[in-house]
Every structure is written in structure tokens, then in C-alpha cells.
Design a protein around this motif. Sequence first.
Motif, PDB file in Angstrom:
ATOM      1  N   LYS A 130       0.792  -1.232   0.000  1.00 57.16           N
ATOM      2  CA  LYS A 130       0.000   0.000   0.000  1.00 57.16           C
ATOM      3  C   LYS A 130       0.824   1.282   0.000  1.00 57.16           C
ATOM      4  CE  LYS A 130      -0.798   0.191   4.965  1.00 57.16           C
ATOM      5  NZ  LYS A 130      -1.768   0.059   6.024  1.00 57.16           N
ATOM      6  N   GLU A 131       1.923   1.320   0.724  1.00 57.20           N
ATOM      7  CA  GLU A 131       2.716   2.558   0.762  1.00 57.20           C
ATOM      8  C   GLU A 131       3.341   2.856  -0.597  1.00 57.20           C
ATOM      9  OE1 GLU A 131       5.390   3.066   4.075  1.00 57.20           O
ATOM     10  OE2 GLU A 131       3.990   2.018   5.398  1.00 57.20           O
ATOM     11  N   TYR A 152       0.520   3.959  -2.959  1.00 60.21           N
ATOM     12  CA  TYR A 152       0.031   5.320  -2.720  1.00 60.21           C
ATOM     13  C   TYR A 152       1.054   6.356  -3.211  1.00 60.21           C
ATOM     14  CZ  TYR A 152      -1.447   9.650  -0.718  1.00 60.21           C
ATOM     15  OH  TYR A 152      -1.808  10.965  -0.589  1.00 60.21           O
ATOM     16  N   TYR A 196       0.308   9.156  -5.952  1.00 63.44           N
ATOM     17  CA  TYR A 196       0.498  10.572  -5.659  1.00 63.44           C
ATOM     18  C   TYR A 196       1.463  11.217  -6.661  1.00 63.44           C
ATOM     19  CZ  TYR A 196       0.691  14.888  -3.103  1.00 63.44           C
ATOM     20  OH  TYR A 196       0.578  16.215  -2.768  1.00 63.44           O
ATOM     21  N   GLU A 219      -3.916  14.623  -3.095  1.00 62.87           N
ATOM     22  CA  GLU A 219      -4.200  13.529  -2.175  1.00 62.87           C
ATOM     23  C   GLU A 219      -5.537  12.844  -2.478  1.00 62.87           C
ATOM     24  OE1 GLU A 219      -4.284  12.536   2.585  1.00 62.87           O
ATOM     25  OE2 GLU A 219      -3.801  14.566   1.932  1.00 62.87           O
ATOM     26  N   ASP A 220      -6.575  13.637  -2.736  1.00 60.20           N
ATOM     27  CA  ASP A 220      -7.890  13.046  -3.017  1.00 60.20           C
ATOM     28  C   ASP A 220      -7.868  12.207  -4.288  1.00 60.20           C
ATOM     29  OD1 ASP A 220      -8.996  14.199  -0.752  1.00 60.20           O
ATOM     30  OD2 ASP A 220      -9.647  16.001  -1.820  1.00 60.20           O
ATOM     31  N   LEU A 243      -5.855   9.008  -3.734  1.00 58.04           N
ATOM     32  CA  LEU A 243      -6.634   8.012  -2.994  1.00 58.04           C
ATOM     33  C   LEU A 243      -7.699   7.369  -3.875  1.00 58.04           C
ATOM     34  CD1 LEU A 243      -7.032   9.767   0.471  1.00 58.04           C
ATOM     35  CD2 LEU A 243      -5.758   7.672  -0.018  1.00 58.04           C
ATOM     36  N   GLU A 244      -8.310   8.161  -4.722  1.00 56.49           N
ATOM     37  CA  GLU A 244      -9.323   7.633  -5.633  1.00 56.49           C
ATOM     38  C   GLU A 244      -8.703   6.613  -6.602  1.00 56.49           C
ATOM     39  OE1 GLU A 244     -12.185   9.403  -9.081  1.00 56.49           O
ATOM     40  OE2 GLU A 244     -12.005  10.577  -7.234  1.00 56.49           O
ATOM     41  N   PHE A 260      -5.920   4.984  -6.129  1.00 55.38           N
ATOM     42  CA  PHE A 260      -5.493   3.859  -5.299  1.00 55.38           C
ATOM     43  C   PHE A 260      -6.665   2.902  -5.067  1.00 55.38           C
ATOM     44  CE2 PHE A 260      -4.928   2.089  -0.981  1.00 55.38           C
ATOM     45  CZ  PHE A 260      -3.748   1.392  -1.163  1.00 55.38           C
ATOM     46  N   GLN A 261      -7.797   3.441  -4.668  1.00 54.09           N
ATOM     47  CA  GLN A 261      -8.973   2.611  -4.399  1.00 54.09           C
ATOM     48  C   GLN A 261      -9.484   1.937  -5.666  1.00 54.09           C
ATOM     49  OE1 GLN A 261     -11.611   5.365  -2.454  1.00 54.09           O
ATOM     50  NE2 GLN A 261     -10.754   4.961  -0.437  1.00 54.09           N
ATOM     51  N   TYR A 291       1.947  18.837   1.162  1.00 52.16           N
ATOM     52  CA  TYR A 291       2.183  17.398   1.367  1.00 52.16           C
ATOM     53  C   TYR A 291       3.656  17.060   1.142  1.00 52.16           C
ATOM     54  CZ  TYR A 291       2.265  12.416   0.679  1.00 52.16           C
ATOM     55  OH  TYR A 291       2.591  11.089   0.779  1.00 52.16           O
TER      56      TYR A 291
END
Length: 182
Positions: free
Chosen positions: A27-28, A31, A35, A41-42, A45-46, A48-49, A100
Motif C-alpha cells: 500500500k505505501e 500510494y 500521488y 491527495e484526493d 486516494l481515488e 489507489f482505491q 504534502y
Amino acid sequence: MERKLKLVKRAKKGDFEAFQTLIHEEKEKMYRMAYMYMRNEDDALEVFQESLCKALTSIHTLRNNDYFSTWVMKILINSAIAALKKKQKLVSLSNEALEYIGTTEHLQNEEQLDLLQAMDEIEEKYKTVLLLRFYEDYTVKQIAAFLNCPEGTVKTNIRRGLEVLRSKLKGVYFDDRQNSVV
């Protein structure tokens, strides 16, 4: 490695907990790569999911269990590229992205911010091989397998990508006379 192969086999048979364990280990990296592409970030994450959903529903298509990490990363990169094309926008460093990046220990100085901006401006084929080679530390052979292309193509794209980056950063960090970092 043996443990990971057993988890992959179980996940391919529909064991959600095995899949979850495998993703927890990745996961790291996933992500960070999301990124690097999305710069938000949003959106990261989208992506990633979305890539996790795609991986879960298509894990049975994984041909070689040894390449789970590469396979899931390829899904993520393809998802990120598709999301960028869908939005049809140039990705630039927003204030949120700068905040970030400023909080992460691997990106702490101006040179790295300039490099990230230059990376945003290069072609996807160069960006992908450079990120995989220098950011994720994949070998040329692994990148070739990942991208399903000859090793020579990967080497060429790495070399050309580095040339493009050098030209974008020329005058900022490189002295033409000395051909080294100032």
C-alpha cells in the motif's frame, strides 16, 4: 517469498484476507506512485482505491504469482494515466501538493521540487520508466516485464527521459561547461 506466493495462491482462489494482507504490504508504494501521478491527495486516494477494486476483481488473471507486486503496480499506473486523461488536465503542483511534499522526509528541498515539476512536464512513457527505475528501484528487466516491452526500449526511454529532464533543469542546476551539478 514463499509466504507471499502462498498468499497470492489463496487470493487467486478468492481468499479476501490473503488479498488484504498482500495489499497491506504494497500500500505505501502504491500510494506514493499514485500521488506522483495525480499530485493531489484526493485524486491519489481515488486512483489507489480504483486500482484495488480492479486488482481484486481480476486477480484470477494474474499469470505468474511471482509478479504480484509488479502486476498490482501496473494496474495502479494504468488507472492513474486513465484518470489523468479523463480529467484532461495538466497536473501541476498545487498548494496542497506543496504542503504534502513539504511534510515528507524524502522530498525536502528545492531541487526535488524542481525535479518533480520537470517530471510533470515530460511524456508519460518517460515518466513511467523513470519513476519505476529511480523512485521504485525496479531493474530494467523488471520494467520491461512490467511494461511488456523489450529491455532495449526501456533503456532508450530511460536515457531519453533523463536527457529531457536535464534539458528542463539546464541552467538551474547544471553548468554547461562542467556538465555537473552546480
